[in-house]
Design an enzyme around this catalytic site. Sequence first.
Site, mmCIF file in Angstrom:
data_model
loop_
_atom_site.group_PDB
_atom_site.id
_atom_site.type_symbol
_atom_site.label_atom_id
_atom_site.label_comp_id
_atom_site.label_asym_id
_atom_site.label_seq_id
_atom_site.Cartn_x
_atom_site.Cartn_y
_atom_site.Cartn_z
ATOM 1 N N THR A 60 -7.964 -14.555 -3.256
ATOM 2 C CA THR A 60 -6.277 -14.518 -3.753
ATOM 3 C C THR A 60 -5.436 -16.227 -3.934
ATOM 4 O O THR A 60 -6.111 -16.676 -3.362
ATOM 5 C CB THR A 60 -6.253 -13.573 -2.719
ATOM 6 O OG1 THR A 60 -5.951 -14.273 -1.806
ATOM 7 C CG2 THR A 60 -6.653 -11.848 -3.050
ATOM 8 N N GLU A 92 -11.972 -6.625 1.319
ATOM 9 C CA GLU A 92 -11.993 -8.477 1.370
ATOM 10 C C GLU A 92 -13.541 -8.516 3.145
ATOM 11 O O GLU A 92 -13.171 -7.639 3.874
ATOM 12 C CB GLU A 92 -11.009 -9.391 1.634
ATOM 13 C CG GLU A 92 -10.068 -9.147 0.280
ATOM 14 C CD GLU A 92 -8.554 -9.399 1.288
ATOM 15 O OE1 GLU A 92 -8.150 -9.657 0.357
ATOM 16 O OE2 GLU A 92 -7.946 -9.546 2.425
ATOM 17 N N ASP A 134 1.328 -1.004 -0.233
ATOM 18 C CA ASP A 134 0.447 -0.034 0.388
ATOM 19 C C ASP A 134 0.827 1.271 -0.020
ATOM 20 O O ASP A 134 1.563 1.846 0.907
ATOM 21 C CB ASP A 134 -0.971 0.035 1.039
ATOM 22 C CG ASP A 134 -2.332 -1.092 1.340
ATOM 23 O OD1 ASP A 134 -2.655 -1.430 -0.088
ATOM 24 O OD2 ASP A 134 -3.051 -0.963 2.100
ATOM 25 N N LEU A 145 -0.109 -11.187 -4.609
ATOM 26 C CA LEU A 145 2.071 -10.464 -4.044
ATOM 27 C C LEU A 145 2.340 -9.934 -6.328
ATOM 28 O O LEU A 145 2.182 -11.087 -6.645
ATOM 29 C CB LEU A 145 2.728 -11.052 -3.524
ATOM 30 C CG LEU A 145 2.102 -11.827 -2.191
ATOM 31 C CD1 LEU A 145 3.759 -12.666 -1.667
ATOM 32 C CD2 LEU A 145 2.097 -10.063 -1.514
ATOM 33 N N GLU A 196 -7.196 -13.655 -8.259
ATOM 34 C CA GLU A 196 -6.253 -12.864 -7.916
ATOM 35 C C GLU A 196 -4.980 -13.117 -7.442
ATOM 36 O O GLU A 196 -4.770 -14.420 -6.434
ATOM 37 C CB GLU A 196 -6.389 -11.252 -7.632
ATOM 38 C CG GLU A 196 -7.890 -10.859 -7.968
ATOM 39 C CD GLU A 196 -8.969 -9.918 -7.338
ATOM 40 O OE1 GLU A 196 -7.699 -9.365 -6.120
ATOM 41 O OE2 GLU A 196 -8.952 -8.970 -7.253
#
Length: 496
Positions: free
Chosen positions: A387, A224, A136, A428, A425
Amino acid sequence: MSVASGGSASSLTERARAASSSSRPDDDATLRFNRVDGGGDGRKGAIPVYVMLPLDTVSRDGRLQRVDALSAQLARLASAGVAGVMVDVWWGIVERARPMEYDWDAYLQLASIVGSLGLKLHAVLSFHACGANRDDDYHVPLPSWVTDAVNRDPDGLLFMDRAGTRSDEYISLFADDSPMPMLATPIDCYRDMMISFRDAFREYISPPNAVVDEILVGAGPCGELRYPAYAMSRGWEFPGVGEFQCYDRRALESLAAAANAVGRPEWGGAGPHDAGSYNSHPDDTDSLAAADTPVGRWDSDYGRFFLTWYSDELVSHGERVLTAAREAFDGVGARLAIKCAGIHWWYRTRAHAAELTTGGRGIGFGGSGYDKIMALCKRSGASVTFTCAEMADKEHTPFHKCGPEGLLRQVVNAAERHGVEISAENALFRCDGDAFRQTEKNCGANVVGDAGTSRAARMHSFTFLRLCDTLMEEGNFAEFAKFVRNMSAGAAGGSE
């Protein structure tokens, strides 16, 4: 500034008053994984690839940034066969000034550019703050007027851990239906923004030429459906088990009521006292240890009570959010979806400790919290994005008992049991060949056969995290383009 409004009469009235006075699918449908439609050239089993846009695509004051460079990158993605892009639609940007005043200009500009290139857009309605977790590199807080309300009642509106540390990533799910000071309830706020999005983007979400073909509804930190049990902003480091987030005022009220309901009021005073801290390993604790354990640990009567309550409260929150989404987007052509996190560390232990603190795995419902989530999505007509699709078990230190491949299979199987579409997805950023080949395998690319075979069922789509200058470098982009071709080849193709 574009201003759009919408919502229930009571919600609109309450929030309009606050603004002036404040100083600041149906259930019978059967969904299949090996769909014929999708990206690529439409061959059976093609898995369309989307690309997540940078976190700062839209500035905090509502401007689309680096328009020329972004347009060139989007054109290059389109030429490589990418189906579309995903963007965070930040609550803290769109409704930043005051309640019920929405600024959609930058996102409408983006939708226009995306559509002009023949791409699709996945919009993530991000009701969380950005900046607390790995990678982030951008900070978007909750709207200032929400922060003002939180400051008036921090113990009732923010998640809290056992030490009293609060999380400002997302409003506590235990406050969903509780009016914030001088404002409407959080669920009303989410619903009103969704209705405004629908109205502002009507030309982009209406068939037959819709640009926005999926709306992901944020339901927690990072968008999420989970508790904020791990965050680097609070000192967490991989592979810590995280901490239970059940100590805000309303959470404790809910826990006490649940304990009284089962005739064990002594269970309702607090969460587990022996669950360690954010960076504990399972066997450093009593509650989360992997071995067979006496009363007081995760597999005791108390443990089953607490974990079932904790998981059920998360699913109930998801139900409230998706109910609001269905009210807002009823009749809209875009697909609804929620995101679930791939909590893969300590997966290969009995307790699944890191999943327990995030709420993704309850003792009830056959031992899998994912079944509850999939049942919710089936009822709500929503799909799931999951993910860690780029990860292999062998890449991780054995001591950490990581199991991304087994976790993904478990989630896919739960989705299949309930007839829910699932997409994936990467967790990382990686653009090497090994990661792309592992993603193809985990997503079921180029695997002939129906869902439910020994390999992962075919994903509905895959979103690559994320667009950046490193991805655009010649060698990296060549690997990525090959990956897109392989994913789009379907049953008629093969891995290059």
